[in-house]
Design an enzyme around this catalytic site. Structure first.
Site, PDB file in Angstrom:
ATOM      1  N   ASN A   9      32.996  83.348 -19.831  1.00 39.51           N
ATOM      2  CA  ASN A   9      33.372  81.976 -19.505  1.00 39.51           C
ATOM      3  C   ASN A   9      32.994  81.797 -18.032  1.00 39.51           C
ATOM      4  OD1 ASN A   9      34.695  79.610 -18.838  1.00 39.51           O
ATOM      5  ND2 ASN A   9      36.635  80.170 -19.824  1.00 39.51           N
ATOM      6  N   ARG A  82      31.201  80.290 -23.278  1.00 35.08           N
ATOM      7  CA  ARG A  82      31.687  78.914 -23.219  1.00 35.08           C
ATOM      8  C   ARG A  82      30.563  78.061 -22.646  1.00 35.08           C
ATOM      9  NH1 ARG A  82      35.843  76.401 -18.811  1.00 35.08           N
ATOM     10  NH2 ARG A  82      35.863  74.295 -19.641  1.00 35.08           N
ATOM     11  N   HIS A 170      37.228  70.416 -22.865  1.00 32.94           N
ATOM     12  CA  HIS A 170      38.356  71.354 -22.997  1.00 32.94           C
ATOM     13  C   HIS A 170      38.698  71.649 -24.456  1.00 32.94           C
ATOM     14  CE1 HIS A 170      39.474  69.860 -18.779  1.00 32.94           C
ATOM     15  NE2 HIS A 170      39.044  71.093 -18.652  1.00 32.94           N
ATOM     16  N   GLU A 368      40.902  80.386 -24.058  1.00 31.69           N
ATOM     17  CA  GLU A 368      39.552  79.941 -24.421  1.00 31.69           C
ATOM     18  C   GLU A 368      38.714  81.116 -24.920  1.00 31.69           C
ATOM     19  OE1 GLU A 368      39.120  78.265 -20.542  1.00 31.69           O
ATOM     20  OE2 GLU A 368      39.032  76.223 -21.310  1.00 31.69           O
TER      21      GLU A 368
END
Ligand code: AMP
Length: 392
Positions: A9, A82, A170, A368
């Site tokens: 990420n 991500r 998000h 996440e």
């Protein structure tokens, strides 16, 4: 046989990483649900601005070294990333190749703080481990099922046809919250919930029965509530005024909107909520007042989109850590029937509302990286050749 999945990420200032055990046996024998409890072998974060770290290549090299030690030299099965913006084309995880990468680069201007960093990590990893399968998971994907009115902008059709519409962000964080609902309270699964992702970037999402129906961020990562350095929604007339009367070009306006506004711009002090909460400067207090006020108004807007609210969930850096921010936001939503239990909020317990509160309030940690791992493994399970695992 390579079993493990590296999740990256990559932000503008940090590189978060996690290593998940993802054995073939676990996926095929235990099925999709089992991936919710995927074992995480290693997690960490590297500050890209630290003097010893040399950009994404340097940070990644350090991560790979740690992973190599952890795995005792065994190879990785794949890496998953991500990626903030998937645009119109990417509404599900995708295996990255040169064409995908070129498409994703075209979206950079819509998330200039994040997209270039996300893609830099993919490119750096390709240099360091050529041929390793890399999977992109998108922050926009969770919102793609919204009703069209929630995704539309009232602009000429020719502009809309070029992809100028609301996407929302998000999504990986919101999905990680939805994945926790059943564990906390079975009724949340069917409920109307507003999730408040409050970090250095922030957005709110209206979730009905686990699905996104509206969100505060739209076309770019600028819309919605004020953030650390971004202003949130603005009258577009302000942009015209800045161009006409301050002679700012688009790059200068972009810099102001992404890096100089929000909590930092109003306080003149800091983008960090911890600094503002500890400050006695009246401008710090005004920045927080404005932030709370705007969040309160967005809660009202999302409550209207949902036709009522059953629960609020706070998450991310500020949402998980600032009792004072949660208490003030809950007070702004008291008219909806939110009543916070101060002791539960201070701890915090997962449920921070009183038993009499008509709208429940919760604090749940975002994950996440866990969602990215689950999405990537679902893709690998559908296409075993990605990691050279299956012959089917
Ligand atoms: P995130 O983007 O989710 O990592 O959130 C980062 C932000 O969370 C920081 O910029 C801080 O403003 C905020 N934050 C972290 N810890 C605290 C805390 N204990 N109190 C208030 N804000 C915090």
């Amino acid at each position: 046989m390579a079993h493990d999945l590296l999740v990256l990420n990559a932000g503008s200032s940090t590189l978060k990483f996690a290593l998940f055990e993802a054995s073939e046996a676990r996926q095929t024998n235990e099925g999709r649900e089992a991936t919710h409890g995927l074992p995480c072998l290693l997690r960490g974060e590297i500050d890209l601005h630290a003097p010893a770290v040399q950009g994404h290549d340097g940070a990644l090299a350090a991560v790979l070294e740690r992973i190599d030690r952890q795995l005792d030299g065994a190879p990785l099965a794949a890496a998953a990333h991500r990626v903030v913006h998937g645009g119109e084309h990417f509404s599900a995880p995708v295996l990255v190749d040169a064409r995908v990468l070129a498409d994703l680069h075209r979206l950079e201007s819509l998330a200039p703080l994040h997209q270039p960093a996300n893609l830099a990590a993919i490119e750096a990893l390709e240099r360091l481990m050529p041929g390793l399968p890399q999977i992109a998971c998108f922050d926009t994907a969770f919102h793609r099922g919204q009703p069209w009115v929630a995704q539309a902008l009232a602009l000429p059709a020719a502009v809309t046809a070029r992809g100028v519409r609301r996407y929302g962000f998000h999504g990986l964080s919101f999905e990680s919250i939805v994945a926790q609902f059943a564990r906390h309270d079975a009724s949340l699964v069917e409920a109307r919930v507003i999730v408040l992702h409050l970090g250095s970037g922030s957005s709110l999402c209206a979730i009905d029965k686990g699905r996104s129906v509206a969100t505060t961020m739209g076309f770019s990562a600028l819309e919605g509530i004020p953030m650390g350095t971004r202003p949130g929604s603005l009258d577009p007339g302000v942009l015209l005024w800045l161009a006409d009367h301050m002679a700012l070009d688009t790059r200068a306006i972009e810099h102001m909107l992404y890096r100089e506004s929000g909590l930092l711009g109003v306080s003149g002090l800091s983008a960090d909520m911890r600094v503002l909460e500890a400050s006695s400067d009246p401008q710090a207090a005004r920045a927080i007042d404005l932030w709370v006020y705007r969040i309160g108004r967005e809660i009202g807007s999302l409550a209207a989109a949902l036709g009522g609210v059953d629960a609020l969930v706070f998450t991310a850096g500020i949402g998980e850590n600032s009792a004072s921010a949660r208490a003030r936001i809950a007070a702004a939503a008291a008219w909806l029937g939110v009543e916070i239990d101060p002791a539960a909020n201070r701890e915090p317990r997962p449920r921070i509302s009183t038993s009499a509160s008509r709208v429940a309030a919760w604090v749940m940690p975002t994950d996440e990286e866990g969602v990215i791992a689950r999405q990537a493994l679902a893709l690998v399970a559908r296409h075993p050749r990605v990691t050279g695992r299956g012959s089917s």
